[in-house]
Design an enzyme around this catalytic site. Structure first.
Site, PDB file in Angstrom:
ATOM      1  CB  SER A   8      16.650  -3.273  -2.895  1.00 54.41           C
ATOM      2  OG  SER A   8      15.327  -3.777  -2.960  1.00 54.41           O
ATOM      3  CE1 TYR A  39      20.000  -3.217  -3.980  1.00 50.50           C
ATOM      4  CE2 TYR A  39      19.902  -5.439  -3.092  1.00 50.50           C
ATOM      5  CZ  TYR A  39      20.302  -4.130  -2.972  1.00 50.50           C
ATOM      6  OH  TYR A  39      21.008  -3.744  -1.861  1.00 50.50           O
ATOM      7  N   GLY A  40      16.194  -5.483  -8.926  1.00 53.04           N
ATOM      8  CA  GLY A  40      15.716  -6.407  -9.969  1.00 53.04           C
ATOM      9  C   GLY A  40      15.812  -5.877 -11.383  1.00 53.04           C
ATOM     10  CB  CYS A  70      17.127  -9.247  -1.641  1.00 51.59           C
ATOM     11  SG  CYS A  70      16.986  -8.727  -3.339  1.00 51.59           S
ATOM     12  CG  ASN A  71      13.001 -13.753  -3.524  1.00 51.87           C
ATOM     13  OD1 ASN A  71      12.795 -14.947  -3.446  1.00 51.87           O
ATOM     14  ND2 ASN A  71      12.427 -12.885  -2.722  1.00 51.87           N
ATOM     15  CB  THR A  72      16.772  -9.487  -7.113  1.00 52.65           C
ATOM     16  OG1 THR A  72      15.369  -9.296  -7.152  1.00 52.65           O
ATOM     17  CG2 THR A  72      17.374  -9.158  -8.453  1.00 52.65           C
ATOM     18  CB  CYS A 175       9.916  -9.713  -5.163  1.00 49.67           C
ATOM     19  SG  CYS A 175      10.468  -8.064  -4.660  1.00 49.67           S
ATOM     20  CB  THR A 176      11.616  -9.735   0.405  1.00 50.45           C
ATOM     21  OG1 THR A 176      12.532  -8.796  -0.162  1.00 50.45           O
ATOM     22  CG2 THR A 176      12.299 -11.080   0.536  1.00 50.45           C
TER      23      THR A 176
HETATM   24  N1  DGL Z   1      13.137  -7.250  -2.436  1.00 48.61           N
HETATM   25  C1  DGL Z   1      13.982  -7.730  -3.466  1.00 48.61           C
HETATM   26  C2  DGL Z   1      13.651  -9.127  -3.931  1.00 48.61           C
HETATM   27  O1  DGL Z   1      13.245  -9.936  -3.108  1.00 48.61           O
HETATM   28  C3  DGL Z   1      14.401  -6.786  -4.559  1.00 48.61           C
HETATM   29  C4  DGL Z   1      13.415  -5.859  -5.141  1.00 48.61           C
HETATM   30  C5  DGL Z   1      14.143  -4.889  -6.051  1.00 48.61           C
HETATM   31  O2  DGL Z   1      14.911  -4.078  -5.503  1.00 48.61           O
HETATM   32  O3  DGL Z   1      14.001  -4.990  -7.269  1.00 48.61           O
HETATM   33  O4  DGL Z   1      13.823  -9.477  -5.065  1.00 48.61           O
END
Ligand code: DGL
Length: 216
Positions: A8, A39-40, A70-72, A175-176
């Site tokens: 994101s 995204y989260g 991205c983890n989410t 979260c990255t």
């Molecule tokens: N960087 C993303 C992650 O690792 C998403 C952060 C977001 O957009 O909320 O979850």
């Protein structure tokens, strides 16, 4: 070999760097989807729609391997993506619970977006990896990824979220985006190991791509 990567925004860039280090000969396209950040804080359906657009763009470009940096998006969408796009190989990014367990820490804090913290995958990651005598504390951090993406109010947001954080001996950056402010986060936990999944993702991409090359 064409490898597509998305997040994101800029959070996934540290993963992109690690992947390039281990596979310098591949061709890359990175989507920094900052217009849809965070995204989260999206519903599953909204997020699936956004993520499909990224996957379609990368697939049209010719990617055979897609890295979800991205983890989410990984914890909430990767299973459905694998079903919907059987011709593509996906590598996801998940909170580095395994790595945290390996440090031998007794009290571990996981910080991540609301979407990741509330995901079923988060629960199963803990069930699969947790060892006896280990305590995991999950902290949802609404607004933090957005603040980092826009470089707006990061210090105030961190203070608000971490001021009452417990003392722990390991912190998982789930979260990255949080890896981009690792030092700031570490300053709240001077004694703790700080872990993320960047190198683990790069290792899995390398194994997958080398296997594809072998079978070509
Ligand atoms: N960087 C993303 C992650 O690792 C998403 C952060 C977001 O957009 O909320 O979850």
């Amino acid at each position: 070999m064409k490898i597509g990567i998305f997040d994101s925004g800029k959070g996934g860039l540290s993963i992109f760097d690690e992947v390039k280090k281990v596979l310098p000969e591949a061709e890359y396209k990175y989507i920094a989807d900052s217009k849809n950040c965070p995204y989260g804080e999206k519903s599953d359906e909204e997020l699936m729609e956004i993520v499909r657009r990224n996957v379609d763009e990368l697939s049209d470009w010719g990617a055979r391997v897609i890295v979800i940096a991205c983890n989410t998006a990984t914890t909430r969408c990767i299973e459905r993506l694998r079903e919907e796009y059987p011709g593509l190989k996906f590598v996801g990014t998940e909170p580095a619970i395994k790595l945290a367990v390996k440090t031998g820490a007794k009290k571990i804090l996981v910080i991540a977006t609301p979407g990741t913290i509330e995901s079923e995958r988060m629960e199963s990651l803990l069930e699969e990896n947790k060892k006896a005598g280990q305590e995991f504390i999950l902290l949802s951090c609404p607004g933090l990824a957005d603040a980092i993406e826009n470089d707006d109010g990061v210090d105030a947001k961190l203070a608000e979220l971490l001021k009452d954080a417990p003392e722990v001996d390991c912190v998982v950056l789930g979260c990255t985006h949080y890896s981009l402010i690792r030092e700031k986060i570490a300053s709240y936990f001077p004694e703790a190991a700080i872990v993320d999944g960047d190198k683990g993702v790069a290792k899995r991409v390398k194994e997958l791509v080398e296997n594809l090359w072998k079978n070509e």
